[in-house]
Design an enzyme around this catalytic site. Sequence first.
Site, PDB file in Angstrom:
ATOM      1  N   VAL A  60       0.847  -1.200   0.000  1.00  0.00           N
ATOM      2  CA  VAL A  60       0.000   0.000   0.000  1.00  0.00           C
ATOM      3  C   VAL A  60       0.879   1.246   0.000  1.00  0.00           C
ATOM      4  CG1 VAL A  60      -1.917  -1.157   1.153  1.00  0.00           C
ATOM      5  CG2 VAL A  60      -0.158  -0.035   2.533  1.00  0.00           C
TER       6      VAL A  60
ATOM      7  N   VAL B 124       3.810  -2.314   5.543  1.00  0.00           N
ATOM      8  CA  VAL B 124       4.312  -2.051   4.202  1.00  0.00           C
ATOM      9  C   VAL B 124       3.755  -3.048   3.183  1.00  0.00           C
ATOM     10  CG1 VAL B 124       6.418  -0.976   5.066  1.00  0.00           C
ATOM     11  CG2 VAL B 124       6.431  -3.416   4.516  1.00  0.00           C
ATOM     12  N   GLU B 125       2.799  -3.855   3.618  1.00  0.00           N
ATOM     13  CA  GLU B 125       2.126  -4.749   2.667  1.00  0.00           C
ATOM     14  C   GLU B 125       0.658  -4.324   2.561  1.00  0.00           C
ATOM     15  OE1 GLU B 125       3.239  -8.968   2.656  1.00  0.00           O
ATOM     16  OE2 GLU B 125       4.832  -8.474   4.086  1.00  0.00           O
ATOM     17  N   MET B 126      -0.236  -4.957   3.302  1.00  0.00           N
ATOM     18  CA  MET B 126      -1.650  -4.604   3.195  1.00  0.00           C
ATOM     19  C   MET B 126      -2.092  -3.591   4.253  1.00  0.00           C
ATOM     20  SD  MET B 126      -3.154  -8.346   2.182  1.00  0.00           S
ATOM     21  CE  MET B 126      -3.811  -8.480   0.518  1.00  0.00           C
TER      22      MET B 126
END
Length: 314
Positions: A74, A116-118
């Site tokens: 994201v 730092v992912e979803m």
Amino acid sequence: MSLLLLCTPVFAMNLSSEPISPVPTDNRFNPDKVSLGRTLFHDPRLSSDNSISCASCHNLKQGGADDAKVSVGVRGEPGTANTPTVFNSSLNFVQFWNGRAADLTEQVNGPVHNPVEMDANWPLIVSRLSQDPAMGQRFEALYPDGVNEANIRDAITEFERSLLTLNAPFDRWLRGEESALSDEQKTGYRLFKSYGCISCHQGTNVGGNMYAPFGAVKDIADYFSERGTSLTETDLGRYSATNDTADRYLFKVPSLRLASLTSPYFHDGSVKELESAIKIMGRFQLGREIPAEHITAISSFIESLQGNHPELNR
């Protein structure tokens, strides 16, 4: 993907004596859960800003990973480790490079909560999906308690369990189809065993069933020193999950089943070419310089490990 690159000629086949076994073909999955899990796997509502899904980093058409050094989450945030393939991941003994998840069901929590992912959370996701009548009906048909965290994870896990690549040329050869492999691929397998790659890459998944130190021959060469970039927390391997100094630079050995499709390689995504990865593993894992013609043959063998799955060709 790291490759830890020796042992008996492969002439008369005795499947029970081989260190690699075929991916089973008699698997049973709940087709409705698989279908729901596939939908969720591709649903960006699992991310905080509705921008990415599981499939954004695990592109099924690209071998269940992506072609980036690290994936982007994201807000365009870069990840911290190279994305491993989701294909055949149910055959791994733990999940993630550092083994911090015991199984696929636990693994689903990782990217959902990673900032730092979803960068999301289960209450948010449950709320969003519950507002979708069609989605609610699909859950209620499978789960008495409808849309909730456990059921979302269960459906996604069932879909991921179904991502087994079957009938690879090498598996067909193991089952007695001599013509399934070329002479070069058979030579590559003999070399793969004789150099010692097989000590870490064996079993059904040709890896994924043990931990191994990256840069095992530091008295000869040090991968991290020669890489030319500073150490990161990801480089510490399992230590980042256990804080045990004995686990420094220890990583889950990755599967080679789809290695021919999942460049770049290693936990840091630092190497783009499979043959370069083999050369590096020969030096840093075995302390040996593997001749170019041997590398080519080993690479050809690794290509023979690629099996089939409908998701690879959708």
